[in-house]
Design a protein around this motif. Structure first.
Motif, mmCIF file in Angstrom:
data_model
loop_
_atom_site.group_PDB
_atom_site.id
_atom_site.type_symbol
_atom_site.label_atom_id
_atom_site.label_comp_id
_atom_site.label_asym_id
_atom_site.label_seq_id
_atom_site.Cartn_x
_atom_site.Cartn_y
_atom_site.Cartn_z
ATOM 1 N N LEU A 64 12.316 6.021 -8.522
ATOM 2 C CA LEU A 64 12.296 7.468 -8.316
ATOM 3 C C LEU A 64 10.888 7.956 -8.003
ATOM 4 O O LEU A 64 10.684 8.747 -7.081
ATOM 5 C CB LEU A 64 12.854 8.189 -9.551
ATOM 6 C CG LEU A 64 12.920 9.707 -9.465
ATOM 7 C CD1 LEU A 64 13.888 10.132 -8.361
ATOM 8 C CD2 LEU A 64 13.339 10.286 -10.806
ATOM 9 N N PHE A 65 9.899 7.452 -8.760
ATOM 10 C CA PHE A 65 8.516 7.877 -8.511
ATOM 11 C C PHE A 65 8.018 7.376 -7.160
ATOM 12 O O PHE A 65 7.338 8.102 -6.436
ATOM 13 C CB PHE A 65 7.589 7.406 -9.634
ATOM 14 C CG PHE A 65 7.699 8.230 -10.878
ATOM 15 C CD1 PHE A 65 7.386 9.570 -10.867
ATOM 16 C CD2 PHE A 65 8.151 7.663 -12.065
ATOM 17 C CE1 PHE A 65 7.495 10.343 -12.009
ATOM 18 C CE2 PHE A 65 8.272 8.419 -13.208
ATOM 19 C CZ PHE A 65 7.947 9.771 -13.182
ATOM 20 N N LYS A 66 8.345 6.169 -6.814
ATOM 21 C CA LYS A 66 7.959 5.650 -5.492
ATOM 22 C C LYS A 66 8.626 6.459 -4.388
ATOM 23 O O LYS A 66 8.001 6.772 -3.375
ATOM 24 C CB LYS A 66 8.323 4.174 -5.367
ATOM 25 C CG LYS A 66 7.456 3.268 -6.196
ATOM 26 C CD LYS A 66 7.885 1.827 -6.087
ATOM 27 C CE LYS A 66 7.027 0.984 -7.019
ATOM 28 N NZ LYS A 66 7.439 -0.406 -7.046
ATOM 29 N N PHE A 67 9.886 6.805 -4.596
ATOM 30 C CA PHE A 67 10.608 7.606 -3.616
ATOM 31 C C PHE A 67 9.980 8.997 -3.486
ATOM 32 O O PHE A 67 9.788 9.504 -2.382
ATOM 33 C CB PHE A 67 12.088 7.720 -4.010
ATOM 34 C CG PHE A 67 12.918 8.429 -2.995
ATOM 35 C CD1 PHE A 67 13.342 7.766 -1.846
ATOM 36 C CD2 PHE A 67 13.272 9.763 -3.158
ATOM 37 C CE1 PHE A 67 14.104 8.408 -0.881
ATOM 38 C CE2 PHE A 67 14.032 10.416 -2.200
ATOM 39 C CZ PHE A 67 14.452 9.743 -1.067
ATOM 40 N N LEU A 68 9.623 9.607 -4.619
ATOM 41 C CA LEU A 68 9.004 10.935 -4.624
ATOM 42 C C LEU A 68 7.664 10.913 -3.891
ATOM 43 O O LEU A 68 7.421 11.726 -2.991
ATOM 44 C CB LEU A 68 8.827 11.432 -6.059
ATOM 45 C CG LEU A 68 8.148 12.780 -6.237
ATOM 46 C CD1 LEU A 68 9.022 13.896 -5.680
ATOM 47 C CD2 LEU A 68 7.850 13.018 -7.711
ATOM 48 N N PHE A 69 6.795 9.976 -4.258
ATOM 49 C CA PHE A 69 5.484 9.910 -3.620
ATOM 50 C C PHE A 69 5.582 9.471 -2.161
ATOM 51 O O PHE A 69 4.818 9.942 -1.308
ATOM 52 C CB PHE A 69 4.543 8.994 -4.407
ATOM 53 C CG PHE A 69 4.128 9.575 -5.720
ATOM 54 C CD1 PHE A 69 3.512 10.812 -5.787
ATOM 55 C CD2 PHE A 69 4.369 8.896 -6.902
ATOM 56 C CE1 PHE A 69 3.137 11.363 -6.995
ATOM 57 C CE2 PHE A 69 3.997 9.432 -8.126
ATOM 58 C CZ PHE A 69 3.383 10.673 -8.171
ATOM 59 N N GLY A 70 6.517 8.591 -1.859
ATOM 60 C CA GLY A 70 6.736 8.199 -0.472
ATOM 61 C C GLY A 70 7.209 9.367 0.369
ATOM 62 O O GLY A 70 6.772 9.555 1.505
ATOM 63 N N MET A 87 10.306 2.393 1.454
ATOM 64 C CA MET A 87 10.958 1.088 1.535
ATOM 65 C C MET A 87 10.898 0.378 0.178
ATOM 66 O O MET A 87 11.890 -0.206 -0.270
ATOM 67 C CB MET A 87 10.306 0.229 2.623
ATOM 68 C CG MET A 87 10.643 0.707 4.017
ATOM 69 S SD MET A 87 9.820 -0.126 5.421
ATOM 70 C CE MET A 87 9.134 -1.598 4.795
ATOM 71 N N PHE A 88 9.741 0.440 -0.481
ATOM 72 C CA PHE A 88 9.607 -0.193 -1.796
ATOM 73 C C PHE A 88 10.411 0.540 -2.859
ATOM 74 O O PHE A 88 10.813 -0.059 -3.854
ATOM 75 C CB PHE A 88 8.144 -0.297 -2.209
ATOM 76 C CG PHE A 88 7.421 -1.446 -1.569
ATOM 77 C CD1 PHE A 88 7.754 -2.748 -1.882
ATOM 78 C CD2 PHE A 88 6.420 -1.219 -0.637
ATOM 79 C CE1 PHE A 88 7.105 -3.816 -1.296
ATOM 80 C CE2 PHE A 88 5.760 -2.278 -0.041
ATOM 81 C CZ PHE A 88 6.108 -3.585 -0.363
ATOM 82 N N ALA A 89 10.654 1.822 -2.680
ATOM 83 C CA ALA A 89 11.443 2.583 -3.659
ATOM 84 C C ALA A 89 12.855 2.028 -3.754
ATOM 85 O O ALA A 89 13.436 1.983 -4.843
ATOM 86 C CB ALA A 89 11.479 4.063 -3.276
ATOM 87 N N PHE A 90 13.404 1.603 -2.634
ATOM 88 C CA PHE A 90 14.763 1.072 -2.646
ATOM 89 C C PHE A 90 14.837 -0.358 -3.183
ATOM 90 O O PHE A 90 15.920 -0.859 -3.466
ATOM 91 C CB PHE A 90 15.375 1.153 -1.245
ATOM 92 C CG PHE A 90 15.648 2.568 -0.821
ATOM 93 C CD1 PHE A 90 16.653 3.305 -1.439
ATOM 94 C CD2 PHE A 90 14.894 3.173 0.173
ATOM 95 C CE1 PHE A 90 16.909 4.614 -1.054
ATOM 96 C CE2 PHE A 90 15.147 4.477 0.560
ATOM 97 C CZ PHE A 90 16.153 5.206 -0.060
ATOM 98 N N LYS A 91 13.671 -1.002 -3.316
ATOM 99 C CA LYS A 91 13.641 -2.362 -3.866
ATOM 100 C C LYS A 91 13.151 -2.376 -5.307
ATOM 101 O O LYS A 91 12.894 -3.444 -5.857
ATOM 102 C CB LYS A 91 12.736 -3.240 -3.001
ATOM 103 C CG LYS A 91 13.267 -3.454 -1.601
ATOM 104 C CD LYS A 91 12.379 -4.377 -0.823
ATOM 105 C CE LYS A 91 12.974 -4.618 0.559
ATOM 106 N NZ LYS A 91 12.234 -5.611 1.297
#
Length: 187
Positions: free
Chosen positions: A69-75, A57-61
């Motif tokens: 990208l890193f938040k999306f990867l780790f998420g 959710m935070f990756a999209f914000k």
């Protein structure tokens, strides 16, 4: 009996009941270590899943593409890991056992190192003993791998709960005795 003394007695009774409950949970965990371990695997899976969803959710914000990208990867990794542990708790338990084994190895070596660093000080022998016991636990898990994956986490959680329960019971008894001693002095 004073209000304070009565409040301490009530707290002691609640602590005693809670300690007995935790002690019983510890015994049950040791009696059924595989069920305990798989339950822990599912709980860890739920935590990873929830953490992964929050990271996604935070990756999209995110302010920038690279941080997003890193938040999306780790998420995504956390979410997939959580789902894996929930869908396949036995394999998740094996993974937790390997993590526990590695932790015990590093913790044992570190504890031995620190024990020899503080050697002349009082209590260093207990630290040395703790390091040796930790390495012995690692050796036991390693020597019986992969069978240890079925019992190690459950037994260790059970032992921890057992000793926590005993500690709470002893503390509650001491609190009750202290309350009685204070009441005798006041009266």
């Amino acid at each position: 009996m004073s209000i304070e003394s009565e409040a301490i007695q009530d707290t002691s009774r609640v602590g005693m009941a809670f300690g007995i409950f935790i002690l019983i949970l510890g015994i049950l965990a040791m009696v059924a270590p595989m069920i305990t371990g798989m339950s822990i695997s599912v709980i860890v899976g739920l935590i990873l899943l929830f953490a992964g969803i929050v990271q996604l959710m935070f990756a999209f914000k995110a302010q920038s593409f690279s941080s997003g990208l890193f938040k999306f990867l780790f998420g995504g990794i956390s979410t997939l890991g959580g789902l894996f542990m929930m869908v396949m708790p036995a394999l998740g338990l094996m993974t937790l056992t390997i993590v526990l084994l590695v932790y015990f190895i590093f913790e044992g070596i570190f504890t031995l190192f620190v024990a020899f660093q503080v050697k002349p000080q009082r209590g260093w022998g207990w630290m040395l003993f703790s390091g040796i016991v930790t390495l012995a636990l690692a050796a036991m898990i390693w020597a019986s791998w992969p069978v240890s994956g079925a019992w190690a986490v459950g037994i260790l959680v059970g032992v921890r709960l057992l000793f926590s329960g005993i500690s709470i019971i002893v503390t509650s008894l001491a609190t009750r005795q202290l309350s009685e001693s204070i009441e005798k002095v006041v009266n």
